[in-house]
Design an enzyme around this catalytic site. Structure first.
Site, PDB file in Angstrom:
ATOM      1  CG  PHE A 145      16.393  13.788 -68.464  1.00 53.16           C
ATOM      2  CD1 PHE A 145      16.393  15.066 -67.846  1.00 53.16           C
ATOM      3  CD2 PHE A 145      15.888  12.679 -68.067  1.00 53.16           C
ATOM      4  CE1 PHE A 145      15.299  15.126 -67.124  1.00 53.16           C
ATOM      5  CE2 PHE A 145      14.998  12.887 -66.720  1.00 53.16           C
ATOM      6  CZ  PHE A 145      14.886  14.078 -66.195  1.00 53.16           C
ATOM      7  CG  ASP A 230      20.539   6.840 -67.739  1.00 57.41           C
ATOM      8  OD1 ASP A 230      19.662   5.969 -67.635  1.00 57.41           O
ATOM      9  OD2 ASP A 230      20.495   8.161 -67.242  1.00 57.41           O
ATOM     10  CE  LYS A 259      12.471   7.325 -67.369  1.00 61.26           C
ATOM     11  NZ  LYS A 259      11.384   8.016 -66.483  1.00 61.26           N
TER      12      LYS A 259
END
Length: 404
Positions: A145, A230, A259
């Site tokens: 994801f 990531d 984030k």
């Protein structure tokens, strides 16, 4: 008296009436928050065990971060990258030092960081590695994801994210996550990068086998391929280290961050790499109007400084062991699988008992907010400011839900 439409049932109905149904949120309407706690429009308090998918690693409204935002709001919020503002260089320098890299390219969202990484890797492949024009490929993992842009969903194996959004972007090879032999076999002379999550978050906090990440690093070095990590969810203290890659002393060629970098206040993402990689970009080839804006840089600089002390990494590691012990104690008592790294856990509930959604609804009724994923799996990712007593409360509530 609060208008009935501002109470939970009315607010939920309004949200369903006026917004596209691209999410299926729990029926709770939050109006305020502080630290690890949320309060809804009816005044009920909830322990936050999701932390905005790790965007709130430092809790809600961390005083140092809020102060930085307030101070910057009074001075300057946006210039665009057409000019240089006084928060920009300091942020880029401090983040580069935290990552051990030469350069930083600030963006806004995690998906933008991933898209940036893909573009940089392709350009590096053509200009540095000598891949023929239009032939670059990137190796990715099943269960990944990395976001939901058109290019990113092109190499997703989640049909909910991918189906009916074609035609899909070519140039990606998907291999099983954690299978080093399959990854090595997929690399050819036109491969420019391997793009991986060191821990797969959306998949249910899936931790790869020991030795996998060092093996990926070795293969990438031997084959002249960039290793792109990531760390948008896994990085910045979540797993008990600054980066999840740190657990096996692995240093990728490129970090993708986001984030928590925005402190739960503004969207901030970044790509960090050395000059021989990020230096391939020239003016006009990539950019963002809001990327690296003054407000974002002011907040993100304070985030980097919080991490530089090591306090939050230590809290995550120490409290994570408490979380692990409590969750493993529930194996065979409603849980059939547990994966924990720092303050990040994936829990597999016996599907004969309930779905992950049902578990989260029952937790919500008892004042705990968490998120389900993929059937009977739920994720726990509380803010790193959570206390021992609050972890124990979450564990006790989970046990009640499993045995009720």
């Amino acid at each position: 008296m609060i208008d009935d439409m501002l109470r939970t049932p009315g607010a939920v109905r309004d949200a369903e009436r006026w917004t596209a149904h691209n999410y299926h949120p729990l029926p709770v309407v939050i109006s305020s928050a502080e630290g690890a706690w949320l309060t809804d429009v009816d005044g009920k308090r909830y322990l936050d065990c999701l932390a905005g998918y790790s965007a709130l690693n430092f809790g809600h409204r961390h005083p140092q971060l809020v102060a930085a935002a307030h101070a910057q709001l009074d001075r300057l919020t946006l210039t665009s990258r057409a000019f240089i503002h006084d928060q920009f260089a300091g942020f880029c320098r401090e983040l580069a030092e935290l990552c051990g890299k030469d350069l930083v390219l600030p963006m806004n969202t995690g998906a933008e960081a991933v898209e940036t990484g893909i573009k940089v890797a392709r350009k590096w492949g053509y200009q540095v590695k000598g891949v023929p024009a239009g032939q670059a490929n990137i190796v990715v993992a099943e269960g990944n994801f990395h976001g939901r842009t058109t290019t990113i969903v092109s190499f997703s194996t989640d049909e909910d994210a991918r189906a009916d959004f074609g035609p899909y972007t070519p140039g990606f090879t998907v291999v099983p996550y954690g299978d080093l032999d399959a990854l090595a076999a997929a690399i050819d002379e036109n491969t420019v990068a391997v793009l991986l999550e060191p821990i797969q978050g959306e998949q249910g906090v899936v931790i790869p086998p020991e030795g996998y990440l060092p093996g990926v690093r070795q293969v990438c070095t031997e084959r002249n391929v960039l290793f792109i990590a990531d760390e948008i969810q896994s990085g910045l203290g979540r797993t008990g280290r600054t980066f999840a890659c740190d657990h096996e002393s692995v240093v990728p060629d490129m970090y993708l961050l986001g984030k928590a970098l925005g402190g739960g206040i503004v969207p901030v993402s970044a790509v960090a790499a050395n000059t021989d990689v990020l230096g391939v970009l020239q003016p006009g080839q990539h950019g963002s109007t809001f990327g690296g804006n003054p407000l974002a840089c002011a907040v993100a600089t304070e985030v980097v400084r919080l991490l530089a002390t090591g306090e939050f990494q230590r809290r995550s590691a120490e409290l994570g062991e408490r979380l692990r012990a409590g969750l493993e104690g529930l194996l065979g008592k409603g849980l059939v699988g547990v994966r924990v790294r720092g303050l990040w856990a994936g829990l597999d509930i016996d599907p004969a008992l309930m779905s992950g959604r049902e578990a989260c609804e029952r937790l919500m009724a008892r004042g705990i907010l968490a998120k389900d994923t993929h059937g009977s799996t739920i994720r726990l990712a509380p803010p790193l400011v959570i206390t021992e007593a609050e972890i124990d409360r979450a564990l006790t509530t989970l046990a009640e839900v499993l045995t009720a």
